[in-house]
Enzyme design. Structure first.
Site, short mmCIF file in Angstrom:
data_model
loop_
_atom_site.label_atom_id
_atom_site.label_comp_id
_atom_site.label_asym_id
_atom_site.label_seq_id
_atom_site.Cartn_x
_atom_site.Cartn_y
_atom_site.Cartn_z
N CYS A 1 -1.77 -0.16 -7.94
CA CYS A 1 -3.01 0.47 -7.49
C CYS A 1 -3.00 1.94 -7.88
O CYS A 1 -1.95 2.59 -7.91
CB CYS A 1 -3.10 0.32 -5.97
SG CYS A 1 -4.39 1.29 -5.18
N HIS B 1 -6.27 -5.64 -1.17
CA HIS B 1 -5.50 -4.39 -1.11
C HIS B 1 -6.43 -3.17 -1.15
O HIS B 1 -6.32 -2.26 -0.31
CB HIS B 1 -4.52 -4.35 -2.28
CG HIS B 1 -3.78 -3.06 -2.40
ND1 HIS B 1 -2.48 -2.91 -1.96
CD2 HIS B 1 -4.14 -1.85 -2.91
CE1 HIS B 1 -2.08 -1.67 -2.19
NE2 HIS B 1 -3.08 -1.00 -2.77
N HIS C 1 -7.67 0.30 1.60
CA HIS C 1 -7.91 1.74 1.44
C HIS C 1 -9.33 2.10 1.89
O HIS C 1 -9.54 3.10 2.57
CB HIS C 1 -7.74 2.14 -0.02
CG HIS C 1 -6.36 1.98 -0.55
ND1 HIS C 1 -5.24 2.37 0.16
CD2 HIS C 1 -5.90 1.48 -1.73
CE1 HIS C 1 -4.16 2.12 -0.56
NE2 HIS C 1 -4.52 1.58 -1.71
N HIS D 1 -1.04 3.59 1.38
CA HIS D 1 -0.06 2.61 0.94
C HIS D 1 1.05 2.43 1.98
O HIS D 1 1.42 3.38 2.68
CB HIS D 1 0.56 3.03 -0.39
CG HIS D 1 -0.31 2.67 -1.56
ND1 HIS D 1 -0.39 3.44 -2.70
CD2 HIS D 1 -1.16 1.63 -1.76
CE1 HIS D 1 -1.24 2.88 -3.54
NE2 HIS D 1 -1.73 1.79 -2.99
#
Length: 615
Positions: free
Chosen positions: A111, A241, A245, A251
């Site tokens: 990412c 994922h 955010h 993370h």
């Protein structure tokens, strides 16, 4: 090395592509005092992913750090400190040197959101729990329907464990979360880098991220995949994922968490750290907990003679799998296979002596069964009861304790078999006639007579009943209505049967006996907009409660406000589910629900006290 969507790509190939990026170091062995182009690549990596102060950190809503840019191409003290932070964050030995494990990790696709920052509760959350999302662009390599399904599945993972709900809206409605598939420099200060390397990035909720708050961008250069096994980069995994955010999570330092920075292949579920993080921001909300597994059928749930719950479902290998409580009201064993190759939902029943028995349709379309060899303990092998059936199976226990099973045959009539003595032996198959278009469902009247309900070719409900307990059957009679699914039935506390089905308006409709064993009311609507078959269970105090899936894929329920009388309004229990709902009552009287989630795992919720409250 260009990649096209119709070409499969292995994880090793993804790593090879990442190693070719101009910000990934090429060799191990770099240490304090080293100089040159490879040190410059290392410094670019550490800066790009947040280990050196850079405007990129504030673009993503992260706080400033004290490590200022090092001298270009020189492995100085600042470079060493930044590298140690990378190693510590990713659970590597913090040597401050470019060793092989560090080089290997930097060579993985990942990412683009910077590391070094735990989630906080300060300003990094949406002010409300119903969020909108919309698409500014799609990938031409997947259909819009495939992308929408993958994005919905990813969002549903977060909805299943929080009070968050997500609704798609057009761009003209200014969605909270904007989904874009873009390549290269796309105007947010963090250009994509081509195939592999950085796969996607997203921005924190407002006020962090400014006008980009919540937006989620996917690199169009990637070979996105929605199939399993993945032929490219799994869109569901990466989207889930990135939405972490967009909801406020940074993370994770926990290896194996969905929110860890690196992509290691399909990972379509939340781990404990992910769940703890998102709930710290938005609360527990949904109250659902995962029991894991990957299932391909609806669930059958029941209670053992010793009070322990047990549930059954078909796995990806088409075998029957089960889990059980290790003690009544508490704890669960791991998954275990019961083998077989099955083509229907499982159904369970309890013999007169307390032994569970399970029935399924096999690949030969016959009925197969296994049974406990003693109450609450051990199982026989599979045995065939023959027949050629085209529906799921219904089962009931006669007043004299003999089990009886029902299924639709290839002639669309209803067929049945019954034990010739309680807990032992079976008669041959016999037809009850009719022309039916649903799975059958059975219930026992207050006087012990069985009654069976089906949908006919006219979409009305039809029924037959024993003319005496454990003996003989009436002819078919219509209860009318126009229904669009299978029927649910239960017995009220005062002994009256009640049936429930979805109507053509997708509302829930019901009819009930006006007296135990006798007469029926007309149809009445309970409203709602439902997308599953209903299930109805009885609370410990005798009140019926009904559960369905709504148009938002959450579980919704209504309950009688007093035994045998009156109904509450609809209320949501949250979750994001596939298929129908199963329920069983714990030994202490608390209801427990079991569903298949959008990740195909089993999820459950339970009453925190009999007749009241939910986890």
């Amino acid at each position: 090395m260009p990649i096209k969507q119709d070409e499969e790509i292995s994880y090793d190939e993804l790593q090879t592509l990442t190693k070719e990026k101009d910000y990934v170091p090429e060799t191990a062995g770099l240490a304090r005092g080293s100089q040159g182009a490879d040190v410059d690549r290392l410094q670019r990596y550490l800066t790009m992913f947040g280990y050196v102060e850079t405007p990129v950190r504030s673009d993503f809503g992260l706080e400033r750090i004290e490590i200022t840019p090092p001298k270009k191409g020189v492995f100085d003290a600042k470079t060493e400190e930044a590298l140690k932070r990378f190693q510590e964050f990713n659970n590597l030995t913090p040597t401050g040197e470019m060793d092989e494990p560090t080089l290997e990790l930097m060579s993985k696709p990942r990412c683009g959101f910077p590391d070094v920052g735990e989630f906080t509760l300060d300003g990094r959350r949406w002010p409300n729990t119903t969020l909108t999302f919309g698409y500014e662009s799609f990938s031409p390599d997947l259909t819009q329907a495939q992308i929408r399904a993958a994005i919905r599945q990813a969002l549903d993972l977060w909805a299943a464990v929080t009070p968050l709900r997500f609704n798609e809206v057009p761009m003209a409605s200014n969605p909270d979360i904007v989904v874009r598939f873009v390549a290269g420099n796309h105007g947010d200060g963090s250009p994509f880098d081509g195939a592999s390397g950085v796969l996607a990035h997203a921005f924190f909720p407002p006020p962090n991220g400014g006008s980009l708050a919540g937006d989620t961008h996917f690199d169009e250069a990637e070979a996105w995949s929605v199939n399993l096994p993945a032929s490219g980069i799994d869109l569901v995994t990466v989207a889930a994922h990135e939405f972490g955010h967009a909801l406020g999570l940074a993370h994770s330092t926990v290896s194996g968490a969905l929110m860890a920075p690196f992509y290691n292949g399909p990972h379509r579920n939340l781990e404990a750290d992910d769940i703890a993080g998102i709930r710290a921001i938005y609360g527990t909300g949904g109250g659902w907990a995962s029991l894991g597994g990957i299932i391909t059928s609806n669930i059958a749930a029941t209670r053992n003679a010793d009070g322990r719950l047990e549930f059954f479902a078909r796995g990806t290998d088409n075998a029957l799998w089960h889990r059980w409580q290790t003690a009544p009201n508490n704890g669960w064993a791991g998954w275990a296979s019961m083998g077989g190759v099955i083509t229907s939902d499982p159904v369970t029943a309890q013999n007169a002596d307390g032994r569970l028995e399970i029935f399924v349709r096999g690949t030969d379309n016959a009925v197969w069964h296994r049974w406990q060899t003693a109450p609450s303990n051990g199982w026989s092998g599979w045995a065939s009861l023959g027949g050629v059936i085209t529906s799921n199976i219904a089962t009931a226990r006669n007043a004299d304790g003999r089990m009886e099973i029902f299924a639709r045959g290839t002639d669309n009539a209803l067929w049945h078999r019954w034990q010739t003595a309680p807990g032992n032996g079976w008669a041959g198959w016999a037809s009850l006639g009719g022309v039916i278009t649903s799975d059958p469902v059975t219930a026992q009247n207050a006087d012990g007579r069985l009654e069976v309900f089906v949908r006919g070719t006219d979409n009305a409900v039809w029924h037959r009943w024993q003319t005496a307990p454990s003996n003989g059957w009436s002819g078919w009679a219509s209860l009318g209505g126009v229904i669009t699914g299978n029927i649910a039935t239960a017995r009220n506390a005062d002994g009256r049967l009640e049936i429930f089905a979805r109507g053509t308006d997708n509302a829930l409709w019901h009819r009930w006996q006006t007296a135990p064993n006798n007469g029926w009311s007309g149809w009445a609507s309970l409203g709602g907009s439902i997308t599953s078959d209903p299930i109805v269970v009885q609370n410990a105090d005798g009140r019926l409660e009904i559960f369905v899936r709504g148009t938002d894929n959450a579980v919704w329920h209504r309950w009688q406000t007093a035994p045998s009388n009156g109904w509450s309004g609809w209320a949501s229990l949250g979750g994001a589910i596939n298929g129908n709902i199963a329920s069983a009552r714990n030994q202490d009287g608390r209801l427990e629900l079991f569903v298949r989630g959008t990740d195909n795992a089993v999820w459950h919720r339970w009453q925190t006290a009999p007749n009241n409250g939910w986890s």
